[in-house]
Write a protein that holds these residues in place. Structure first.
Motif, PDB file in Angstrom:
ATOM      1  N   MET A   1      17.465 -14.373  34.728  1.00 50.30           N
ATOM      2  CA  MET A   1      16.472 -13.335  34.327  1.00 50.30           C
ATOM      3  C   MET A   1      15.090 -14.073  34.154  1.00 50.30           C
ATOM      4  N   VAL A   2      14.864 -15.405  33.801  1.00 53.90           N
ATOM      5  CA  VAL A   2      13.751 -16.197  34.025  1.00 53.90           C
ATOM      6  C   VAL A   2      13.198 -16.005  35.296  1.00 53.90           C
ATOM      7  N   ARG A   3      14.054 -16.349  36.252  1.00 60.90           N
ATOM      8  CA  ARG A   3      13.738 -16.347  37.676  1.00 60.90           C
ATOM      9  C   ARG A   3      13.026 -14.947  38.019  1.00 60.90           C
ATOM     10  N   ALA A   4      13.672 -13.957  37.679  1.00 60.08           N
ATOM     11  CA  ALA A   4      13.246 -12.585  37.836  1.00 60.08           C
ATOM     12  C   ALA A   4      11.522 -12.524  37.378  1.00 60.08           C
ATOM     13  N   LEU A   5      11.551 -12.900  35.770  1.00 56.09           N
ATOM     14  CA  LEU A   5      10.294 -12.602  35.414  1.00 56.09           C
ATOM     15  C   LEU A   5       9.101 -13.628  36.169  1.00 56.09           C
ATOM     16  N   THR A   6       9.528 -14.691  36.469  1.00 59.56           N
ATOM     17  CA  THR A   6       8.448 -15.575  37.231  1.00 59.56           C
ATOM     18  C   THR A   6       8.267 -15.075  38.542  1.00 59.56           C
ATOM     19  N   LEU A   7       8.931 -14.380  39.301  1.00 58.75           N
ATOM     20  CA  LEU A   7       8.735 -13.987  40.405  1.00 58.75           C
ATOM     21  C   LEU A   7       8.037 -12.667  40.758  1.00 58.75           C
ATOM     22  N   LEU A   8       8.353 -11.829  39.634  1.00 56.21           N
ATOM     23  CA  LEU A   8       7.915 -10.441  39.679  1.00 56.21           C
ATOM     24  C   LEU A   8       6.841  -9.830  38.685  1.00 56.21           C
ATOM     25  N   TRP A   9       6.310 -11.216  37.932  1.00 50.77           N
ATOM     26  CA  TRP A   9       5.276 -11.011  37.025  1.00 50.77           C
ATOM     27  C   TRP A   9       4.064 -10.620  37.688  1.00 50.77           C
ATOM     28  N   GLY A  10       3.372  -9.288  37.353  1.00 55.31           N
ATOM     29  CA  GLY A  10       2.141  -9.133  38.011  1.00 55.31           C
ATOM     30  C   GLY A  10       2.257  -7.827  39.202  1.00 55.31           C
ATOM     31  N   HIS A  11       3.606  -7.707  39.433  1.00 60.07           N
ATOM     32  CA  HIS A  11       3.838  -6.751  40.393  1.00 60.07           C
ATOM     33  C   HIS A  11       4.379  -5.342  39.796  1.00 60.07           C
ATOM     34  N   PRO A  12       4.417  -4.204  40.279  1.00 58.16           N
ATOM     35  CA  PRO A  12       4.807  -2.998  39.990  1.00 58.16           C
ATOM     36  C   PRO A  12       6.267  -3.071  39.528  1.00 58.16           C
ATOM     37  N   GLU A  13       7.126  -3.846  40.426  1.00 63.14           N
ATOM     38  CA  GLU A  13       8.412  -3.856  40.684  1.00 63.14           C
ATOM     39  C   GLU A  13       8.970  -4.504  39.172  1.00 63.14           C
ATOM     40  N   MET A  14       8.143  -5.128  38.353  1.00 65.17           N
ATOM     41  CA  MET A  14       8.481  -5.973  37.173  1.00 65.17           C
ATOM     42  C   MET A  14       8.921  -4.830  36.203  1.00 65.17           C
ATOM     43  N   ASN A  15       7.988  -3.733  36.280  1.00 61.12           N
ATOM     44  CA  ASN A  15       8.214  -2.417  35.385  1.00 61.12           C
ATOM     45  C   ASN A  15       9.617  -1.929  35.632  1.00 61.12           C
ATOM     46  N   GLN A  16       9.959  -1.772  36.890  1.00 57.65           N
ATOM     47  CA  GLN A  16      11.108  -1.362  37.405  1.00 57.65           C
ATOM     48  C   GLN A  16      12.408  -2.074  36.934  1.00 57.65           C
ATOM     49  N   TYR A  17      12.180  -3.374  36.779  1.00 57.99           N
ATOM     50  CA  TYR A  17      13.225  -4.309  36.264  1.00 57.99           C
ATOM     51  C   TYR A  17      13.604  -4.199  34.831  1.00 57.99           C
ATOM     52  N   PHE A  18      12.489  -4.110  34.106  1.00 63.25           N
ATOM     53  CA  PHE A  18      12.257  -3.959  32.680  1.00 63.25           C
ATOM     54  C   PHE A  18      13.264  -2.775  32.373  1.00 63.25           C
ATOM     55  N   GLU A  19      12.997  -1.427  33.167  1.00 62.27           N
ATOM     56  CA  GLU A  19      13.473  -0.427  32.822  1.00 62.27           C
ATOM     57  C   GLU A  19      15.138  -0.451  33.290  1.00 62.27           C
ATOM     58  N   LYS A  20      15.338  -1.339  34.186  1.00 61.31           N
ATOM     59  CA  LYS A  20      16.717  -1.474  34.653  1.00 61.31           C
ATOM     60  C   LYS A  20      17.805  -2.232  33.272  1.00 61.31           C
ATOM     61  N   ILE A  21      16.838  -3.258  32.706  1.00 56.67           N
ATOM     62  CA  ILE A  21      17.444  -4.070  31.734  1.00 56.67           C
ATOM     63  C   ILE A  21      17.786  -3.092  30.423  1.00 56.67           C
ATOM     64  N   TRP A  22      16.867  -2.317  30.089  1.00 56.74           N
ATOM     65  CA  TRP A  22      17.171  -1.561  28.761  1.00 56.74           C
ATOM     66  C   TRP A  22      17.531  -0.210  29.086  1.00 56.74           C
ATOM     67  N   SER A  23      17.798   0.175  30.334  1.00 57.15           N
ATOM     68  CA  SER A  23      18.933   1.581  30.661  1.00 57.15           C
ATOM     69  C   SER A  23      20.256   1.107  30.603  1.00 57.15           C
ATOM     70  N   GLY A  24      20.722  -0.108  30.542  1.00 56.78           N
ATOM     71  CA  GLY A  24      22.212  -0.435  30.499  1.00 56.78           C
ATOM     72  C   GLY A  24      22.848  -0.215  31.852  1.00 56.78           C
ATOM     73  N   ARG A  25      22.068  -0.035  33.030  1.00 53.91           N
ATOM     74  CA  ARG A  25      22.816   0.244  34.102  1.00 53.91           C
ATOM     75  C   ARG A  25      23.594  -1.090  34.755  1.00 53.91           C
ATOM     76  N   ASP A  26      23.106  -2.342  34.330  1.00 52.61           N
ATOM     77  CA  ASP A  26      23.818  -3.405  34.903  1.00 52.61           C
ATOM     78  C   ASP A  26      24.310  -4.054  33.483  1.00 52.61           C
ATOM     79  N   PRO A  27      25.708  -4.196  33.721  1.00 52.06           N
ATOM     80  CA  PRO A  27      26.370  -4.524  32.425  1.00 52.06           C
ATOM     81  C   PRO A  27      26.185  -6.119  32.420  1.00 52.06           C
ATOM     82  N   SER A  28      25.868  -6.883  33.501  1.00 53.33           N
ATOM     83  CA  SER A  28      25.508  -8.164  33.215  1.00 53.33           C
ATOM     84  C   SER A  28      24.223  -8.650  32.292  1.00 53.33           C
ATOM     85  N   LEU A  29      23.533  -7.612  32.095  1.00 47.30           N
ATOM     86  CA  LEU A  29      22.130  -7.940  31.380  1.00 47.30           C
ATOM     87  C   LEU A  29      22.247  -7.295  29.921  1.00 47.30           C
TER      88      LEU A  29
END
Length: 78
Positions: A1-29
């Motif tokens: 997760m830290v790697r994703a934060l550092t790579l995606l910060w400042g890009h619109p895809e980061m917002n989509q990643y946050f949505e994926k986290i709190w939607s519960g679609r990925d059980p590993s998160l």
């Protein structure tokens, strides 16, 4: 997760990643409430840095014709 934060910060895809986290679609998160609160704070900050703008608007997807209104009640056929 830290790697994703550092790579995606400042890009619109980061917002989509946050949505994926709190939607519960990925059980590993599955996160504890304290971690989720921290991520929600980061998401709010990132939303100000890089606002989320969908690639296409609803009008672009469905047009403006008579069938375009998604909230219009269905017509009963007889």
């Amino acid at each position: 997760m830290v790697r994703a934060l550092t790579l995606l910060w400042g890009h619109p895809e980061m917002n989509q990643y946050f949505e994926k986290i709190w939607s519960g679609r990925d059980p590993s998160l599955n996160l504890d409430p304290e971690s989720m609160a921290e991520l929600m704070l980061l998401a709010a900050i990132h939303q100000r840095v890089c606002p989320y703008r969908p690639a296409k608007s609803v009008e672009d997807l469905y047009g403006t014709g008579r069938w375009a209104d998604t909230w219009k009640p269905a017509r009963v056929r007889r």
